[in-house]
Design an enzyme around this catalytic site. Structure first.
Site, PDB file in Angstrom:
ATOM      1  N   TRP A  89       0.836  -1.216   0.000  1.00  0.00           N
ATOM      2  CA  TRP A  89       0.000   0.000   0.000  1.00  0.00           C
ATOM      3  C   TRP A  89       0.862   1.254   0.000  1.00  0.00           C
ATOM      4  CZ3 TRP A  89      -4.339  -1.025  -1.942  1.00  0.00           C
ATOM      5  CH2 TRP A  89      -5.001  -2.221  -1.651  1.00  0.00           C
ATOM      6  N   ASP A 138      -1.567   5.837   6.954  1.00  0.00           N
ATOM      7  CA  ASP A 138      -2.649   4.991   6.447  1.00  0.00           C
ATOM      8  C   ASP A 138      -2.842   3.886   7.479  1.00  0.00           C
ATOM      9  OD1 ASP A 138      -4.258   3.109   5.225  1.00  0.00           O
ATOM     10  OD2 ASP A 138      -3.031   2.905   3.410  1.00  0.00           O
ATOM     11  N   LYS A 155     -12.229  -2.572   7.085  1.00  0.00           N
ATOM     12  CA  LYS A 155     -11.509  -3.599   7.844  1.00  0.00           C
ATOM     13  C   LYS A 155     -11.892  -3.575   9.325  1.00  0.00           C
ATOM     14  CE  LYS A 155      -8.453  -3.854   4.099  1.00  0.00           C
ATOM     15  NZ  LYS A 155      -7.426  -3.161   3.337  1.00  0.00           N
TER      16      LYS A 155
HETATM   17  C1  LIG Z   1      -7.132  -2.413   2.317  1.00  0.00           C
HETATM   18  C2  LIG Z   1      -6.126  -1.321   2.362  1.00  0.00           C
HETATM   19  C3  LIG Z   1      -6.138  -0.253   1.443  1.00  0.00           C
HETATM   20  C4  LIG Z   1      -7.087  -0.187   0.280  1.00  0.00           C
HETATM   21  O1  LIG Z   1      -8.305   0.301   0.645  1.00  0.00           O
HETATM   22  P1  LIG Z   1      -9.409   0.723  -0.433  1.00  0.00           P
HETATM   23  O2  LIG Z   1     -10.506   1.230   0.436  1.00  0.00           O
HETATM   24  O3  LIG Z   1      -9.756  -0.480  -1.212  1.00  0.00           O
HETATM   25  O4  LIG Z   1      -8.830   1.800  -1.277  1.00  0.00           O
HETATM   26  C5  LIG Z   1      -5.198   0.745   1.599  1.00  0.00           C
HETATM   27  N1  LIG Z   1      -4.306   0.718   2.598  1.00  0.00           N
HETATM   28  C6  LIG Z   1      -4.257  -0.291   3.484  1.00  0.00           C
HETATM   29  C7  LIG Z   1      -3.249  -0.280   4.588  1.00  0.00           C
HETATM   30  C8  LIG Z   1      -5.166  -1.337   3.391  1.00  0.00           C
HETATM   31  O5  LIG Z   1      -5.112  -2.347   4.277  1.00  0.00           O
END
Ligand SMILES: *Cc1c(COP(=O)(O)O)cnc(C)c1O
Length: 362
Positions: A104, A174, A198
């Site tokens: 990511w 993030d 998540k």
């Molecule tokens: C799942 C995830 C994403 C992607 O998320 P989207 O909502 O599909 O854009 C980005 N960063 C991390 C750390 C993730 O676990």
């Protein structure tokens, strides 16, 4: 009786059962209004109350300092890969710095290159992202507008245990795959953002927690819906928000509060991940992907030493009532995602399955 399996999917992922039951109960008739929450205006007081309550509860759960705002934005976590540079990169000298510790982070840095310069200040590539390299808290280049990291690396199953000091440079995180699973000092960050799918509910929306003084510097070409200033001034409603996602998040964080809050989630995450790592550490049949010192408490990634047995491991697991254990396509192997909503019973059963599978096939 509905048949609910133990769902180890990486995202979207399992939700607390009581939350699902409430959603089902509410869906046709929210609170006696005779309509669903997805059928009424996002500007109606009924929804505004949910929005306010969600922010208030999140503040309470995280002890969020007063000078931070909470925004909700479309496009999930990856949309923030664009929003962060668009809003911050102009602050100083047109550069974003990136700690790359997994997939990511790679994608975030790549997106930022569209809007300015980037610098990779840490790269886990030499370790195949199986650990977080050491960062000596060195001073960052003066020309840097922000430094970006990923708190938990969802694919590789690693995490930052403690966060680097970036001095006066705002640290952007993030936290999609571990938000509200660990105590975090938000005052150390300029921005923390997370897609909701998540640990906070369903996909498509992200929460953005931002220090006030970072709002209002967007590049002129920033789309309206990605401009933190516009979103903040309009209470996250510059257009129709995904009301369902906010409503679900509200239920999820109420559930977290009832469980005892973030500290309780953190203890539980430790317990759950230990159950799996203990089996893996005791075994000569499995191998763990992550280095011991950076193991994720949310995504446990491993493989079978004899990879020809992997297919059988996965297909048998499905027969036993486990779902979503197949590793990311880039890595193969197995990934057990054990976010807040995964009950400890599910993890216990998985650890028994793993031991049993080893006994029979090892
Ligand atoms: C799942 C995830 C994403 C992607 O998320 P989207 O909502 O599909 O854009 C980005 N960063 C991390 C750390 C993730 O676990």
């Amino acid at each position: 009786m509905v048949n609910r399996i133990y769902n180890f999917s990486a995202g979207p992922s399992t939700l607390p059962l009581t939350v699902m039951e409430t959603i089902k109960e509410d869906f046709l008739d929210y609170n006696g209004i005779g309509a669903s929450i997805v059928e009424i205006s996002h500007r109606h007081q009924i929804f505004l109350d949910i929005l306010e309550n969600t922010k208030k509860l999140f503040r309470e759960l995280t002890n969020l300092p007063k000078n931070y705002k909470i925004l909700f934005m479309h496009g999930g976590a990856q949309m923030q890969f664009s929003a962060v540079p668009l809003n911050l990169i102009s602050r100083k000298e047109n550069k974003g710095s990136y700690f790359i510790t997994g997939r990511w982070g790679i994608l975030a840095e790549k997106e930022a290159r569209l809007y300015g310069d980037t610098e990779i200040i840490l790269d886990g590539k030499t370790y195949e992202y199986r650990k977080i390299p050491t960062f000596n808290n060195r001073k960052l280049d003066k020309g840097t507008s922000y430094a970006h990291l990923t708190t938990n690396n969802t694919l590789y199953g690693t995490r930052w245990n403690s966060f680097p000091n970036t001095w006066e440079v705002p640290l952007v995180a993030d936290a999609t795959s571990d938000i509200l699973s660990r105590i975090m000092d938000y005052s150390k960050f300029g921005i923390v953002y997370a897609g909701l799918q998540k640990n906070l509910g369903v996909a498509g929306v992200s929460i953005v927690i931002i220090r006030e003084d970072l709002i209002g510097n967007a590049l002129p070409q920033t789309p309206k819906l990605l401009n933190y200033d516009v979103v903040e001034k309009q209470n996250s409603l510059p257009n129709t928000i995904n009301v369902f996602a906010i409503y679900v998040m509200n239920l999820v964080i109420e559930w977290i509060k009832k469980q005892g809050g973030v500290l309780e989630m953190e203890k539980l995450a430790k317990k759950k991940s230990d159950l799996l790592y203990d089996v893996l550490d005791d075994s000569s049949f499995y191998k763990i992907l992550a280095f011991p010192e950076h193991r994720s408490l949310m995504n446990v990634t491993f493989n079978l030493k004899n990879e020809t047995l992997l297919k059988k491991f996965i297909s048998n697991s499905e027969k036993e009532g486990f779902f979503g254990l197949k590793g990311h396509y880039l890595l193969g192997g197995v990934r057990a995602s054990i976010y807040n909503a995964m009950p400890i019973e599910g993890v216990k059963e998985l650890s028994s399955y793993m031991k049993e599978f080893e006994k029979i096939n090892g």
